[in-house]
Write an enzyme that holds these catalytic residues in place. Sequence first.
Site, PDB file in Angstrom:
ATOM      1  CB  SER A 399      -0.937  -0.009   1.213  1.00 44.66           C
ATOM      2  OG  SER A 399      -0.183   0.098   2.419  1.00 44.66           O
ATOM      3  CG  ASP A 400       4.066   1.738   2.901  1.00 42.77           C
ATOM      4  OD1 ASP A 400       4.248   0.741   2.180  1.00 42.77           O
ATOM      5  OD2 ASP A 400       4.636   1.884   3.999  1.00 42.77           O
ATOM      6  CB  CYS A 401       5.685   0.418  -2.017  1.00 45.43           C
ATOM      7  SG  CYS A 401       6.676  -0.207  -0.644  1.00 45.43           S
TER       8      CYS A 401
END
Length: 677
Positions: A399-401
């Site tokens: 998600s955060d990548c």
Amino acid sequence: MLGSERTNGERTDTREARPGRLDLLERGLLHLSRTQHADGSWHGDYGGPMFLLPLYIATCRVTGLELEPAVRQEMLRYLKAHQNADGGFGLHIEAKSSVFTTSLNYVGARLLGEPASAEWLARARTWLHEHGGPTRSSSWGKYFLAVLGLYDYRGLNPVLPELWLLPTQAPIHPSRLWCHCRMVYLPLSYLYGRRAAAPVTDTIRELRAELYPEGYARVDWEAARSSLAPTDRLTTRSALLDAGNELLLRAERRMPGLLRKRALAYVLDQIRREDENTDYICIGPINKLLHVLVWHFEAPGGREARAHARRLPEYLYQAPDGVKMNGYNNSRLWDTTFAAQAVARAPETELTRGILARAFTYIEQNQVLTDVREPDRCFRHASKGGWPFSDRAHGWPISDCTAEGLKACLAIEAATGRALERSRLDDAVELMLSLQNEDGGWATYELTRGPAWLELLNASDCFREIMIDYSYVECTSACMQALAAYRTRFGGGRFASRIHASIVRGRRFLEQAQRVDGSWEGSWGVCFTYGTWFGVLGLKAAGASDEAPELARACEFLRAHQRQDGSWGESVESCARRHYVPTAEGQAVMTAWATLALIAAGRGTSSEVARAVDFLSRRQRADGSYADEKLAGVFNKTCGIQYDNYLKIFPFWALVEAERVQQTPSVTRAREEARPG
Ligand code: LAN
């Protein structure tokens, strides 16, 4: 504060030795530029955990893969460099000694050819014996020792492959576990199910004799199953886990052979799918090694074993302290997105344009463009549009990548006009929206799939919060920031209402996660400093004003922890203890996170930021680099990990943002200065 800028090529500063503000930025930029690879990425040391390299060595040993003499020497140098003063080895390079890692590193060194008589190994052995030997290791170490032939399978709690055959609705079906836990369970259940063990050679016999203070033949394996040294107990074992183990052990003793055969075939099919989906890289270092072992036992010398062997050395990294195994195949995408965002905010020059063009290429080429084949059958979430931590071949988006990938693309576009196709940005947005949990937060790779009580079945002894994919402050903030940036750029487009609703829910999650002292607890960086940086940026992305009480409290927290010299420094110990533990000295990376948070919260002209900038300026070396620091990364609360490139990126980024504050027209500044808090 800082020395003044250059005018007409001359320094007007009376403090001759201090470089000007713009010089500092230029040096930082040059350092980033010098270290950027031809493919546009930054690659770095991703070591820290002390259980990886010995397992790599052991895997090579079991499968007969040769290590070149020069590599062996460098590996030995690494192991020696990280032996603790008491003779043992810690879970990570800054940790106190544990039986788990002392046993493994001892074995690793011996398998590299170091004689048992070597002084440093004698000290390791003494430590190990004083702490009871391998039977007292956290459970993890015991499984690997068993595969090596250095531990009896009777001394292990069962890891049944049959659990994979349960109905997927069952809360304990492995598909509900956090993907890293699940993908370790998978090959481990194969190895356990087959009682796979390397043949007992002379070396193995010698090692058995060296490791066990009571003598290998006299070990009480039944008692060893639950034996654990206090040094290795980093979690509490629940009664549910104990009961579960007894139950599974009984099941194991009565397991019909046919059922076992079916379960192993099913598990092998899942292993094959993971191999194909990741091009034999595997999601992480441990399941990579376990897959290499699985194929060695399943089909020695076969196609899969060869494909795996080819990609094994990619995990190795030659660092100043020797050759180590990285904690992932690499951290290129992640590091590159941050570097690009930092550079995109710097004053534009030919140098920044070049760096950003190359970074763009890497980010563009490593977005995942398709879902895996038959995602449901291998329990995979969608992948299309996501960015992984490392590269497209690895292929597991996070998600955060994904969020940082999207943010980096938009930042590069704003700075250089170079843009990623709209449809590919849309795919990233679609994926992020699909990953938001019911609690409003975002987890790492997938939605939270299992109930929280599954944590009671955490059998690792050494890692916490591994059983399900939880919502995290960092992932939540990053996704909110990315969605907000997309909305700013395109007005939301067809996603407008979904983005709005998603950010509102994200904001609520962040507000609930904030602690009374104003901080947020980070999970992937150390710890409250990292979390608070994300907390602040998430709330800002959701439209919080600088006067919002949440932001005032967050800034108050940061202010309270600033050191005399203007820096921040937090120890990885904070993560396990769950309260702020300072380091002995200030850390540039953490100082940068705190500075970026304060600036984002509208405190850019505060004396805290001025002092922090002063610290970062003093610390920068003439070539734009910073001296090595304490670990700034962490996982599962207990294990520190090194993000080498953070030192190149974050102090530079903080200086860039501070410089931008200086450049904003004084009217705006006067308004900012008049604000409370
Ligand atoms: C990582 C690396 C990247 C990291 C971030 C993207 C930085 C984070 O924001 C989300 C979580 C994630 C993806 C992450 C999770 C845990 C990982 C995969 C690691 C820290 C790298 C190594 C670690 C993995 C569990 C280590 C393997 C060891 C085992 C105990 C299985």
